[in-house]
Design an enzyme around this catalytic site. Structure first.
Site, PDB file in Angstrom:
ATOM      1  N   ASP A   1      25.386 100.008  57.947  1.00 22.59           N
ATOM      2  CA  ASP A   1      26.555  99.621  58.735  1.00 22.59           C
ATOM      3  C   ASP A   1      27.125 100.775  59.567  1.00 22.59           C
ATOM      4  O   ASP A   1      28.083 100.584  60.323  1.00 22.59           O
ATOM      5  CB  ASP A   1      27.650  99.038  57.831  1.00 22.59           C
ATOM      6  CG  ASP A   1      27.269  97.664  57.291  1.00 22.59           C
ATOM      7  OD1 ASP A   1      26.293  97.077  57.790  1.00 22.59           O
ATOM      8  OD2 ASP A   1      27.954  97.184  56.363  1.00 22.59           O
TER       9      ASP A   1
ATOM     10  N   ARG B   1      35.850  90.598  64.027  1.00 20.15           N
ATOM     11  CA  ARG B   1      35.389  90.170  62.694  1.00 20.15           C
ATOM     12  C   ARG B   1      35.618  91.272  61.670  1.00 20.15           C
ATOM     13  O   ARG B   1      35.847  90.985  60.497  1.00 20.15           O
ATOM     14  CB  ARG B   1      33.882  89.855  62.729  1.00 20.15           C
ATOM     15  CG  ARG B   1      33.541  88.591  63.450  1.00 20.15           C
ATOM     16  CD  ARG B   1      32.105  88.239  63.206  1.00 20.15           C
ATOM     17  NE  ARG B   1      31.840  88.121  61.782  1.00 20.15           N
ATOM     18  CZ  ARG B   1      30.653  87.929  61.250  1.00 20.15           C
ATOM     19  NH1 ARG B   1      29.605  87.808  62.031  1.00 20.15           N
ATOM     20  NH2 ARG B   1      30.489  87.845  59.955  1.00 20.15           N
TER      21      ARG B   1
ATOM     22  N   LYS C   1      36.635  95.121  54.575  1.00 20.84           N
ATOM     23  CA  LYS C   1      36.225  93.736  54.883  1.00 20.84           C
ATOM     24  C   LYS C   1      35.219  93.224  53.864  1.00 20.84           C
ATOM     25  O   LYS C   1      35.356  92.123  53.332  1.00 20.84           O
ATOM     26  CB  LYS C   1      35.601  93.679  56.283  1.00 20.84           C
ATOM     27  CG  LYS C   1      34.873  92.372  56.567  1.00 20.84           C
ATOM     28  CD  LYS C   1      34.120  92.395  57.880  1.00 20.84           C
ATOM     29  CE  LYS C   1      32.725  92.922  57.817  1.00 20.84           C
ATOM     30  NZ  LYS C   1      31.648  91.968  57.570  1.00 20.84           N
ATOM     31  N   ASN C   2      34.175  94.024  53.620  1.00 19.57           N
ATOM     32  CA  ASN C   2      33.078  93.516  52.791  1.00 19.57           C
ATOM     33  C   ASN C   2      33.432  93.419  51.313  1.00 19.57           C
ATOM     34  O   ASN C   2      32.665  92.870  50.531  1.00 19.57           O
ATOM     35  CB  ASN C   2      31.812  94.358  53.013  1.00 19.57           C
ATOM     36  CG  ASN C   2      31.192  94.028  54.356  1.00 19.57           C
ATOM     37  OD1 ASN C   2      31.557  93.035  54.983  1.00 19.57           O
ATOM     38  ND2 ASN C   2      30.260  94.865  54.797  1.00 19.57           N
TER      39      ASN C   2
ATOM     40  N   ARG D   1      17.684  87.413  57.065  1.00 18.41           N
ATOM     41  CA  ARG D   1      18.651  87.399  55.958  1.00 18.41           C
ATOM     42  C   ARG D   1      18.578  86.148  55.080  1.00 18.41           C
ATOM     43  O   ARG D   1      19.524  85.360  55.004  1.00 18.41           O
ATOM     44  CB  ARG D   1      20.070  87.614  56.490  1.00 18.41           C
ATOM     45  CG  ARG D   1      20.208  88.950  57.186  1.00 18.41           C
ATOM     46  CD  ARG D   1      21.583  89.168  57.710  1.00 18.41           C
ATOM     47  NE  ARG D   1      22.511  89.681  56.712  1.00 18.41           N
ATOM     48  CZ  ARG D   1      23.800  89.881  56.948  1.00 18.41           C
ATOM     49  NH1 ARG D   1      24.312  89.588  58.108  1.00 18.41           N
ATOM     50  NH2 ARG D   1      24.572  90.367  55.999  1.00 18.41           N
TER      51      ARG D   1
ATOM     52  N   CYS E   1      20.731  85.562  61.259  1.00 17.58           N
ATOM     53  CA  CYS E   1      21.768  86.091  62.140  1.00 17.58           C
ATOM     54  C   CYS E   1      21.157  87.173  63.003  1.00 17.58           C
ATOM     55  O   CYS E   1      19.988  87.505  62.858  1.00 17.58           O
ATOM     56  CB  CYS E   1      22.957  86.595  61.347  1.00 17.58           C
ATOM     57  SG  CYS E   1      22.664  88.145  60.541  1.00 17.58           S
TER      58      CYS E   1
HETATM   59  C1  EPZ Z   1      26.002  93.188  52.940  1.00 16.95           C
HETATM   60  O1  EPZ Z   1      25.171  92.168  53.471  1.00 16.95           O
HETATM   61  C2  EPZ Z   1      27.046  93.467  53.994  1.00 16.95           C
HETATM   62  N1  EPZ Z   1      27.779  92.266  54.276  1.00 16.95           N
HETATM   63  C3  EPZ Z   1      26.377  93.975  55.271  1.00 16.95           C
HETATM   64  O2  EPZ Z   1      27.375  94.312  56.206  1.00 16.95           O
HETATM   65  C4  EPZ Z   1      25.585  95.231  54.929  1.00 16.95           C
HETATM   66  O3  EPZ Z   1      24.890  95.661  56.079  1.00 16.95           O
HETATM   67  C5  EPZ Z   1      24.579  94.924  53.814  1.00 16.95           C
HETATM   68  O4  EPZ Z   1      25.279  94.372  52.657  1.00 16.95           O
HETATM   69  C6  EPZ Z   1      23.805  96.142  53.358  1.00 16.95           C
HETATM   70  O5  EPZ Z   1      24.687  97.121  52.927  1.00 16.95           O
HETATM   71  C7  EPZ Z   1      28.780  91.896  53.494  1.00 16.95           C
HETATM   72  O6  EPZ Z   1      29.088  92.525  52.497  1.00 16.95           O
HETATM   73  C8  EPZ Z   1      29.521  90.694  53.897  1.00 16.95           C
HETATM   74  P1  EPZ Z   1      21.837  92.533  51.347  1.00 16.95           P
HETATM   75  P2  EPZ Z   1      24.164  91.386  52.503  1.00 16.95           P
HETATM   76  O7  EPZ Z   1      21.752  91.278  50.558  1.00 16.95           O
HETATM   77  O8  EPZ Z   1      24.781  91.266  51.182  1.00 16.95           O
HETATM   78  C9  EPZ Z   1      17.380  90.955  52.313  1.00 16.95           C
HETATM   79  C10 EPZ Z   1      28.563  94.152  58.232  1.00 16.95           C
HETATM   80  O9  EPZ Z   1      28.326  94.586  59.380  1.00 16.95           O
HETATM   81  N2  EPZ Z   1      17.670  89.813  51.417  1.00 16.95           N
HETATM   82  O10 EPZ Z   1      22.032  93.817  50.621  1.00 16.95           O
HETATM   83  O11 EPZ Z   1      23.768  90.143  53.215  1.00 16.95           O
HETATM   84  C11 EPZ Z   1      18.261  90.942  53.573  1.00 16.95           C
HETATM   85  O12 EPZ Z   1      17.712  90.086  54.558  1.00 16.95           O
HETATM   86  C12 EPZ Z   1      27.472  93.515  57.404  1.00 16.95           C
HETATM   87  O13 EPZ Z   1      29.676  94.211  57.704  1.00 16.95           O
HETATM   88  C13 EPZ Z   1      16.648  88.917  51.119  1.00 16.95           C
HETATM   89  O14 EPZ Z   1      15.521  89.038  51.604  1.00 16.95           O
HETATM   90  O15 EPZ Z   1      22.960  92.404  52.489  1.00 16.95           O
HETATM   91  C14 EPZ Z   1      18.258  92.404  53.954  1.00 16.95           C
HETATM   92  O16 EPZ Z   1      17.091  92.718  54.673  1.00 16.95           O
HETATM   93  C15 EPZ Z   1      26.211  93.337  58.173  1.00 16.95           C
HETATM   94  N3  EPZ Z   1      16.929  87.889  50.272  1.00 16.95           N
HETATM   95  C16 EPZ Z   1      18.240  93.130  52.596  1.00 16.95           C
HETATM   96  O17 EPZ Z   1      17.768  92.143  51.656  1.00 16.95           O
HETATM   97  C17 EPZ Z   1      18.163  87.713  49.707  1.00 16.95           C
HETATM   98  O18 EPZ Z   1      18.345  86.752  48.943  1.00 16.95           O
HETATM   99  C18 EPZ Z   1      19.573  93.655  52.106  1.00 16.95           C
HETATM  100  O19 EPZ Z   1      20.546  92.643  52.255  1.00 16.95           O
HETATM  101  C19 EPZ Z   1      19.169  88.640  50.001  1.00 16.95           C
HETATM  102  C20 EPZ Z   1      18.907  89.694  50.858  1.00 16.95           C
END
Ligand code: EPZ
Length: 421
Positions: free
Chosen positions: A308, A400, A22-23, A123, A118
């Site tokens: 995840d 989802r 998915k991701n 996020r 969310c």
């Molecule tokens: C991806 O989310 C995945 N989603 C998530 O899977 C997964 O948990 C996550 O990566 C970590 O592996 C998709 O790929 C669609 P991040 P993403 O940016 O890209 C903070 C699932 O269940 N952050 O690596 O959104 C953020 O809040 C989902 O399939 C900022 O502060 O994750 C988090 O605490 C859930 N500012 C951390 O960084 C930003 O601009 C890591 O988030 C971006 C992120």
């Protein structure tokens, strides 16, 4: 809305074919915006999130066609009829925010709704926007929207992410491939989904090196061509079924798996008392009458233990013979499955980013629900092992990210069905 009803207490036995990730799939779909030629994606999972992304792309003027039970999707963005991604569509799925970079790269302008918070945490998207600004975009925020412009196009830059973000790394790649000159990404995410994105883009004519390492280089090109590309198998789906088998007990062979993508899971699941045997394309997971042992885990960016799989791991050790500590380092609010597992008889105490799980002898079926898809999957696994009937409500979340979860587990002997409420 449907619910999943499980009669627990049976061990699992059989084979499960893992779907495309998915991701990865939803980011690969955004790639179509970078070329006026068709992009064919195969090994696509048939999920609510891929359908939501298809809806958003169609609203921008992309022709979206699915075949073979949606496992093949052809996306053709010959021209874009709009560069606005509205709130109604972006709010359904945060990752759709990643259409901003490609539209900016191709059309030099875009208006995309901010995704908002969310259930698992605030996020923010500050890293995404800072990276796009570094590539020369003018960004303004107004009334919940990002208004972005890049007069004359994006220009390569040296970007250092302050911490690792999967989404920001992918988003910057999607913008930088068509920028003028070279972009260097430092402290980039290294997930297999990043490599998948780079492989697809490179097959289309992009020049990306170092994907899967902390430093990635992207030499901008002026045009990308269409391609047919197979989505990488879903490591999180594979890990979820491996943990379900470990929780319920039994013997399950996972097919279409890249076992090297779960390098952080296998030693820990083995430590918890489950036997794991790998061959080139499949993994056999067995727990035959032996107890579950306690194991401490903390989530990290890849190649560390994935956030995840945290909820699913917790379901397993809630039945362990001893105390486990699970620390969540990625998201600040990803323990919502704990009270639901407690309703099933688990003994879990949450203190800040740590959950202390005192193993219990058995779980009892209950009505439960979760507010994100991985948490819902952990409740399904707990339901398989529990005595009596478990009803997992809000199946919306499972849909989802898990393709036909009740069919895949049902084929392994689980008494599980989907019921319309
Ligand atoms: C991806 O989310 C995945 N989603 C998530 O899977 C997964 O948990 C996550 O990566 C970590 O592996 C998709 O790929 C669609 P991040 P993403 O940016 O890209 C903070 C699932 O269940 N952050 O690596 O959104 C953020 O809040 C989902 O399939 C900022 O502060 O994750 C988090 O605490 C859930 N500012 C951390 O960084 C930003 O601009 C890591 O988030 C971006 C992120």
């Amino acid at each position: 809305m449907d619910k999943i009803v499980i009669e627990g207490g049976l061990t699992l036995s059989g084979e499960i074919k893992i779907s495309g990730a998915k991701n990865s799939a939803i980011k690969l779909m955004a790639v179509c915006l970078l070329t006026d030629e068709p992009l064919e994606l195969t090994n696509m999972p048939n999920l609510r999130d891929t359908r939501s992304m298809g809806e958003l792309l169609a609203s921008l003027g992309v022709s979206v066609k699915t075949e073979n039970d949606a496992s093949r999707m052809t996306l053709h963005a010959k021209t874009l009829s709009s560069t606005t991604a509205p709130y109604e569509l972006v709010r359904k799925m945060r990752a759709s925010f990643n259409v901003l970079g490609p539209m900016l790269a191709r059309e030099h302008q875009a208006k995309v709704s901010l995704p908002g918070g969310c259930a698992i945490g605030a996020r923010p998207v500050d890293l995404h926007l800072d990276a796009l600004k570094a590539l020369g975009a003018d960004i303004e925020l107004s009334e919940g929207y990002v208004y972005a412009k890049a007069k004359g196009g994006l220009v390569g830059a040296n970007i250092t992410f302050p911490f690792i973000s999967v989404g920001a790394t992918e988003h910057t790649m999607l913008a930088a491939v068509l920028a003028k000159g070279e972009t260097v990404l430092n402290n980039a995410a290294r997930e297999p989904e990043i490599i998948d994105l780079a492989d697809c883009l490179n097959a289309m004519g992009a020049k990306i090196t170092g994907a899967g390492r902390s430093e990635m280089r992207i030499e901008g090109v002026t045009k990308l061509k269409g391609v047919s590309y197979a989505v990488v198998p879903d490591r999180i789906e594979a890990g979820t079924y491996a943990l379900a088998a470990a929780t319920a007990g039994g013997s399950v062979r996972l097919l279409n798996v890249r076992s090297e993508h779960l390098g952080a899971l296998w030693p820990l699941i083995a430590k918890a008392g489950t036997k794991v045997t790998m061959d080139e394309n499949s993994v056999l997971v067995e727990r035959l009458g032996t107890p579950i042992l306690p194991v401490d885990v903390e989530t990290q960016a890849y190649p560390g233990f994935p956030t995840d799989l945290q909820a699913q791991f917790m379901a397993m050790v809630s039945l362990a013979d001893g105390v486990s500590v699970i620390r969540e380092n990625i998201f600040e609010n990803r323990f919502m499955h704990c009270p639901e597992l407690v309703r099933m008889g688990a003994n879990i105490t949450v203190k800040g980013r740590e959950a202390i799980i005192r193993g219990v002898k058995s779980l009892k079926g209950a009505q439960v629900m979760a507010t994100d898809l991985r948490a819902s999957a952990s409740l399904v696994a707990a339901g398989l092992a529990a005595e009596g009937t478990t009803e997992v409500l809000r199946v919306y979340h499972l849909d989802r990210g898990f393709e036909h979860i009740e069919v895949k587990l049902g084929n392994c002997g689980a008494r599980i069905k989907r019921v319309a409420e």
